[in-house]
Each structure stands twice: as structure tokens, then as C-alpha cells.
Design a protein around this motif. Structure first.
Motif, PDB file in Angstrom:
ATOM      1  N   VAL A   1     -11.618   4.103   1.128  1.00 59.15           N
ATOM      2  CA  VAL A   1     -11.160   5.477   0.399  1.00 59.15           C
ATOM      3  C   VAL A   1     -10.046   6.307   1.175  1.00 59.15           C
ATOM      4  N   PRO A   2      -9.449   7.114   0.311  1.00 54.60           N
ATOM      5  CA  PRO A   2      -8.343   7.819   0.722  1.00 54.60           C
ATOM      6  C   PRO A   2      -8.633   8.465   2.077  1.00 54.60           C
ATOM      7  N   GLU A   3      -7.761   8.663   2.866  1.00 54.86           N
ATOM      8  CA  GLU A   3      -8.045   9.246   3.967  1.00 54.86           C
ATOM      9  C   GLU A   3      -8.474  10.745   4.092  1.00 54.86           C
ATOM     10  N   THR A   4      -8.622  11.451   2.934  1.00 58.20           N
ATOM     11  CA  THR A   4      -9.094  12.934   2.640  1.00 58.20           C
ATOM     12  C   THR A   4     -10.390  12.733   2.241  1.00 58.20           C
ATOM     13  N   ASP A   5     -11.074  11.498   2.055  1.00 59.02           N
ATOM     14  CA  ASP A   5     -12.263  11.575   1.474  1.00 59.02           C
ATOM     15  C   ASP A   5     -13.454  11.786   2.748  1.00 59.02           C
ATOM     16  N   PRO A   6     -14.711  12.383   2.536  1.00 64.31           N
ATOM     17  CA  PRO A   6     -15.322  12.658   3.554  1.00 64.31           C
ATOM     18  C   PRO A   6     -15.955  11.502   4.088  1.00 64.31           C
ATOM     19  N   GLU A   7     -15.982  10.436   3.440  1.00 59.61           N
ATOM     20  CA  GLU A   7     -16.887   9.075   3.872  1.00 59.61           C
ATOM     21  C   GLU A   7     -15.655   8.339   4.828  1.00 59.61           C
ATOM     22  N   ALA A   8     -14.467   8.719   4.850  1.00 57.06           N
ATOM     23  CA  ALA A   8     -13.476   7.860   5.537  1.00 57.06           C
ATOM     24  C   ALA A   8     -13.692   7.882   7.247  1.00 57.06           C
ATOM     25  N   ARG A   9     -13.787   6.834   7.539  1.00 60.91           N
ATOM     26  CA  ARG A   9     -14.148   6.538   9.222  1.00 60.91           C
ATOM     27  C   ARG A   9     -13.098   6.219  10.124  1.00 60.91           C
ATOM     28  N   TRP A  10     -12.475   4.975   9.587  1.00 60.21           N
ATOM     29  CA  TRP A  10     -11.315   4.192  10.461  1.00 60.21           C
ATOM     30  C   TRP A  10     -10.248   4.035   9.340  1.00 60.21           C
ATOM     31  N   LEU A  11      -8.945   4.432   9.878  1.00 55.42           N
ATOM     32  CA  LEU A  11      -7.646   3.947   9.170  1.00 55.42           C
ATOM     33  C   LEU A  11      -7.708   2.315   8.952  1.00 55.42           C
ATOM     34  N   HIS A  12      -7.655   1.899   7.735  1.00 51.24           N
ATOM     35  CA  HIS A  12      -7.353   0.614   7.477  1.00 51.24           C
ATOM     36  C   HIS A  12      -5.972   0.099   7.178  1.00 51.24           C
ATOM     37  N   TRP A  13      -5.282   0.924   6.312  1.00 57.46           N
ATOM     38  CA  TRP A  13      -4.039   0.746   5.841  1.00 57.46           C
ATOM     39  C   TRP A  13      -3.233   1.815   5.930  1.00 57.46           C
ATOM     40  N   SER A  14      -1.913   1.504   6.211  1.00 59.39           N
ATOM     41  CA  SER A  14      -1.027   2.837   6.332  1.00 59.39           C
ATOM     42  C   SER A  14       0.009   2.598   5.177  1.00 59.39           C
TER      43      SER A  14
ATOM     44  N   ILE B   1       0.749  -1.348  -0.090  1.00 57.53           N
ATOM     45  CA  ILE B   1       0.010   0.054  -0.024  1.00 57.53           C
ATOM     46  C   ILE B   1       1.096   1.248   0.076  1.00 57.53           C
ATOM     47  N   ASP B   2       0.378   2.216  -0.682  1.00 54.18           N
ATOM     48  CA  ASP B   2       1.301   3.369  -0.881  1.00 54.18           C
ATOM     49  C   ASP B   2       0.749   4.666  -0.243  1.00 54.18           C
ATOM     50  N   GLN B   3      -0.578   4.605   0.332  1.00 51.46           N
ATOM     51  CA  GLN B   3      -1.148   5.779   0.924  1.00 51.46           C
ATOM     52  C   GLN B   3      -1.926   5.223   1.890  1.00 51.46           C
ATOM     53  N   HIS B   4      -2.641   6.502   2.834  1.00 49.20           N
ATOM     54  CA  HIS B   4      -3.608   6.035   3.921  1.00 49.20           C
ATOM     55  C   HIS B   4      -4.622   5.554   3.189  1.00 49.20           C
ATOM     56  N   TRP B   5      -5.464   4.423   3.958  1.00 50.51           N
ATOM     57  CA  TRP B   5      -6.822   4.031   3.042  1.00 50.51           C
ATOM     58  C   TRP B   5      -7.525   3.954   4.348  1.00 50.51           C
ATOM     59  N   CYS B   6      -8.889   4.341   4.306  1.00 41.92           N
ATOM     60  CA  CYS B   6      -9.715   4.318   5.508  1.00 41.92           C
ATOM     61  C   CYS B   6     -11.081   3.509   5.284  1.00 41.92           C
ATOM     62  N   LEU B   7     -11.690   2.806   5.999  1.00 39.37           N
ATOM     63  CA  LEU B   7     -12.789   2.132   5.654  1.00 39.37           C
ATOM     64  C   LEU B   7     -14.069   3.103   5.731  1.00 39.37           C
ATOM     65  N   VAL B   8     -15.015   2.832   4.903  1.00 37.12           N
ATOM     66  CA  VAL B   8     -16.222   3.684   5.093  1.00 37.12           C
ATOM     67  C   VAL B   8     -17.152   3.310   6.340  1.00 37.12           C
ATOM     68  N   GLU B   9     -18.016   3.859   6.662  1.00 36.70           N
ATOM     69  CA  GLU B   9     -18.979   3.588   7.772  1.00 36.70           C
ATOM     70  C   GLU B   9     -19.470   1.982   7.864  1.00 36.70           C
ATOM     71  N   ASP B  10     -19.964   1.407   6.775  1.00 33.01           N
ATOM     72  CA  ASP B  10     -20.250  -0.105   6.547  1.00 33.01           C
ATOM     73  C   ASP B  10     -19.151  -0.992   6.293  1.00 33.01           C
ATOM     74  N   GLY B  11     -17.928  -0.343   6.128  1.00 27.36           N
ATOM     75  CA  GLY B  11     -16.684  -1.393   5.993  1.00 27.36           C
ATOM     76  C   GLY B  11     -16.742  -1.984   4.911  1.00 27.36           C
ATOM     77  N   SER B  12     -17.697  -1.605   3.770  1.00 30.61           N
ATOM     78  CA  SER B  12     -17.669  -2.405   2.646  1.00 30.61           C
ATOM     79  C   SER B  12     -16.588  -2.029   1.669  1.00 30.61           C
ATOM     80  N   ARG B  13     -15.903  -1.015   1.629  1.00 26.03           N
ATOM     81  CA  ARG B  13     -14.617  -0.390   0.753  1.00 26.03           C
ATOM     82  C   ARG B  13     -13.830   0.519   1.625  1.00 26.03           C
TER      83      ARG B  13
END
Length: 82
Positions: free
Chosen positions: A23-36, A9-21
Motif C-alpha cells: 500500500v502507499p506509505e500514507t495508508d494506515p495499514e502500511a507497516r514496512w517499507l518495501h520499495w522506494s 517504482i514511482d512512489q514509496h510502497w509499504c507491506l501490510v502486516e501479513d505481507g500479502s500486498r
């Protein structure tokens, strides 16, 4: 590490509220850090969550048809099926 293809992984990725996908950490839907950056994950999981695009599958090889035998007719005989 075995059992499939791995990606780093080359950037921070966060899970959305329902955990289905993810998104980048700057996305308004980002809830929890998943990968760094630097995390190594299975390509299958990264594709499923949307962090990487699916790998291009090779085009199926075209089956080579042998030319018809010289003693075979191109069309069936007219009296077939009577």
C-alpha cells in the motif's frame, strides 16, 4: 536484467502486516517499507502485490472460418442417424 518485463517504482510502497500486498506509505495499514521510488522490480511481482495494475492482454485473434465448400449441404440429410 532478464527473465520478464521490469517496471520502475514511482512512489514509496509499504507491506501490510501479513505481507500479502503493498500500500502507499500514507495508508494506515502500511507497516514496512518495501520499495522506494526508482526501484526496478519484475512486473509480475508488482502486479501480485498490487503496486501496478495487470497489463492488458491482447484480445485473442478471431479464427477465420473458411466458407463451406459449395458441394456440402448446409444441414445434414434427413436420413442420417437411422
Amino acid at each position: 536484467m532478464s527473465g520478464g518485463e521490469w517496471v520502475t517504482i514511482d512512489q514509496h510502497w509499504c507491506l501490510v502486516e501479513d505481507g500479502s500486498r503493498v500500500v502507499p506509505e500514507t495508508d494506515p495499514e502500511a507497516r514496512w517499507l518495501h520499495w522506494s521510488p526508482g526501484t526496478v522490480v519484475l512486473r509480475e511481482e508488482a502486479e501480485r502485490l498490487g503496486a501496478v495494475k495487470p497489463a492488458a492482454k491482447p484480445a485473442p485473434a478471431e479464427a477465420k472460418k473458411a466458407p463451406p465448400a459449395a458441394n456440402k449441404q448446409a444441414r445434414p440429410a434427413q436420413n442420417k442417424g437411422r
